[in-house]
Design a protein around this motif. Structure first.
Motif, mmCIF file in Angstrom:
data_model
loop_
_atom_site.group_PDB
_atom_site.id
_atom_site.type_symbol
_atom_site.label_atom_id
_atom_site.label_comp_id
_atom_site.label_asym_id
_atom_site.label_seq_id
_atom_site.Cartn_x
_atom_site.Cartn_y
_atom_site.Cartn_z
ATOM 1 N N ALA A 52 40.963 49.553 43.577
ATOM 2 C CA ALA A 52 42.355 49.436 43.123
ATOM 3 C C ALA A 52 42.405 49.292 41.607
ATOM 4 C CB ALA A 52 43.022 48.247 43.788
ATOM 5 N N ASP A 53 43.642 49.284 41.076
ATOM 6 C CA ASP A 53 43.852 49.156 39.622
ATOM 7 C C ASP A 53 43.645 47.736 39.113
ATOM 8 O OD1 ASP A 53 44.455 51.813 39.461
ATOM 9 O OD2 ASP A 53 46.620 51.552 39.341
ATOM 10 N N SER A 54 43.999 46.741 39.941
ATOM 11 C CA SER A 54 43.940 45.349 39.477
ATOM 12 C C SER A 54 43.536 44.417 40.625
ATOM 13 C CB SER A 54 45.312 44.925 38.943
ATOM 14 O OG SER A 54 46.255 44.935 39.995
ATOM 15 N N ASP A 55 43.215 43.184 40.254
ATOM 16 C CA ASP A 55 42.872 42.173 41.259
ATOM 17 C C ASP A 55 44.046 41.934 42.203
ATOM 18 O OD1 ASP A 55 40.266 41.703 40.492
ATOM 19 O OD2 ASP A 55 40.789 40.092 39.100
ATOM 20 N N TYR A 56 45.254 41.938 41.649
ATOM 21 C CA TYR A 56 46.444 41.712 42.469
ATOM 22 C C TYR A 56 46.565 42.777 43.562
ATOM 23 C CZ TYR A 56 51.264 41.964 43.955
ATOM 24 O OH TYR A 56 52.379 42.048 44.721
ATOM 25 N N GLU A 85 34.320 43.374 41.741
ATOM 26 C CA GLU A 85 33.546 43.751 40.557
ATOM 27 C C GLU A 85 34.292 44.827 39.782
ATOM 28 O OE1 GLU A 85 30.539 46.827 42.814
ATOM 29 O OE2 GLU A 85 30.114 44.678 42.944
ATOM 30 N N ALA A 86 34.026 44.894 38.502
ATOM 31 C CA ALA A 86 34.672 45.890 37.661
ATOM 32 C C ALA A 86 34.087 47.267 37.963
ATOM 33 C CB ALA A 86 34.462 45.545 36.197
ATOM 34 N N ALA A 87 34.967 48.274 37.961
ATOM 35 C CA ALA A 87 34.531 49.657 38.200
ATOM 36 C C ALA A 87 34.908 50.486 36.971
ATOM 37 C CB ALA A 87 35.188 50.195 39.466
ATOM 38 N N ALA A 88 34.703 51.782 37.043
ATOM 39 C CA ALA A 88 34.981 52.671 35.915
ATOM 40 C C ALA A 88 36.483 52.710 35.597
ATOM 41 C CB ALA A 88 34.477 54.073 36.227
ATOM 42 N N LYS A 89 36.804 52.961 34.336
ATOM 43 C CA LYS A 89 38.185 53.131 33.855
ATOM 44 C C LYS A 89 39.069 51.922 34.137
ATOM 45 C CE LYS A 89 37.977 58.128 34.326
ATOM 46 N NZ LYS A 89 38.518 59.308 34.978
ATOM 47 N N GLY A 90 38.519 50.732 34.040
ATOM 48 C CA GLY A 90 39.310 49.512 34.192
ATOM 49 C C GLY A 90 39.745 49.203 35.615
ATOM 50 N N VAL A 92 39.073 48.027 39.727
ATOM 51 C CA VAL A 92 38.380 46.931 40.375
ATOM 52 C C VAL A 92 37.934 47.391 41.763
ATOM 53 C CG1 VAL A 92 38.565 44.526 41.106
ATOM 54 C CG2 VAL A 92 39.897 45.321 39.170
ATOM 55 N N ARG A 93 36.708 47.018 42.136
ATOM 56 C CA ARG A 93 36.157 47.421 43.430
ATOM 57 C C ARG A 93 35.675 46.169 44.165
ATOM 58 N NH1 ARG A 93 31.754 50.576 41.958
ATOM 59 N NH2 ARG A 93 33.210 52.253 41.603
ATOM 60 N N GLN A 94 35.848 46.180 45.480
ATOM 61 C CA GLN A 94 35.372 45.059 46.284
ATOM 62 C C GLN A 94 34.734 45.587 47.558
ATOM 63 O OE1 GLN A 94 38.384 42.236 47.477
ATOM 64 N NE2 GLN A 94 36.861 40.693 47.983
ATOM 65 N N LYS A 95 33.546 45.077 47.838
ATOM 66 C CA LYS A 95 32.881 45.430 49.098
ATOM 67 C C LYS A 95 33.197 44.341 50.115
ATOM 68 C CE LYS A 95 28.990 47.954 47.081
ATOM 69 N NZ LYS A 95 29.547 49.263 47.260
ATOM 70 N N VAL A 96 33.444 44.767 51.359
ATOM 71 C CA VAL A 96 33.709 43.837 52.447
ATOM 72 C C VAL A 96 32.730 44.180 53.564
ATOM 73 C CG1 VAL A 96 35.407 42.984 54.089
ATOM 74 C CG2 VAL A 96 36.151 43.741 51.819
ATOM 75 N N GLU A 97 31.763 43.300 53.802
ATOM 76 C CA GLU A 97 30.776 43.548 54.855
ATOM 77 C C GLU A 97 31.419 43.330 56.217
ATOM 78 O OE1 GLU A 97 27.295 41.178 54.295
ATOM 79 O OE2 GLU A 97 26.890 42.004 52.312
ATOM 80 N N LEU A 98 30.956 44.095 57.203
ATOM 81 C CA LEU A 98 31.428 43.950 58.578
ATOM 82 C C LEU A 98 30.345 43.214 59.361
ATOM 83 C CD1 LEU A 98 32.831 47.555 59.036
ATOM 84 C CD2 LEU A 98 34.121 45.480 58.544
#
Length: 162
Positions: A52-56, A85-90, A92-98
């Motif tokens: 996504a673009d932001s944490d929100y 975690e921060a990703a390219a071009k500002g 945000v990425r988050q991994k969610v394990e199953l």
């Protein structure tokens, strides 16, 4: 009199999870606050990846996904969100394990709990499941009750009750 038994497993219905993810993607695509943000949810083999673009927006996406999972009766304990975690071009990425399967440490803990609460029940670890057997079905019911009352980070299901 033959022994009665049941299995304790930790798994989830993958098809229901896929359906919940599809519904969440659809809602994210139509919501006004997500217009033009190119926010995505990708399902990999044993994890989800939210972008996504932001944490929100990342938090909002996770909330939408959780609400869809609840409607489809997929236990929320299946999700193990990692740190964003921060990703390219500002972005945000988050991994969610199953979470699926019972780890060795958790299995040993569950066996101790069963033995402490119901001494006549015989639990044994068989790979990623625990088989509990006893001559009395009342003891098995007590073992199930004990495990349901335990506050664990993984979802438990009780199968093959005989």
């Amino acid at each position: 009199m033959a022994d009665s038994s049941f299995d304790v497993v930790s798994e989830y219905n993958r098809q229901e999870l896929v359906n919940a993810i599809d519904q969440a993607k659809r809602e994210i695509g139509t919501r006004y606050d997500f217009k033009g943000t190119n926010s995505t949810i990708d399902l990999k083999d044993k994890e989800l990846e939210l972008d996504a673009d932001s944490d929100y927006k990342l938090t909002a996406m996770l909330d939408i996904l959780k609400s869809k999972m609840v409607k489809r009766q997929v236990d929320l304990k299946v999700l193990a969100p990692q740190k964003p975690e921060a990703a390219a071009k500002g972005r945000v990425r988050q991994k969610v394990e199953l979470r699926a399967g019972i780890s060795d440490d958790t299995a040993r803990d569950l066996v101790k709990r069963i033995k402490a609460a119901v001494p006549k029940a015989q639990p044994r670890i068989e790979g990623e499941k625990i088989r509990v057997s006893s001559k009395s079905k009342d003891d098995l019911q007590a073992a199930i009750r004990t495990l349901k009352e335990a506050d664990l980070e993984i979802p438990l299901q009780f199968t093959n009750y005989r």
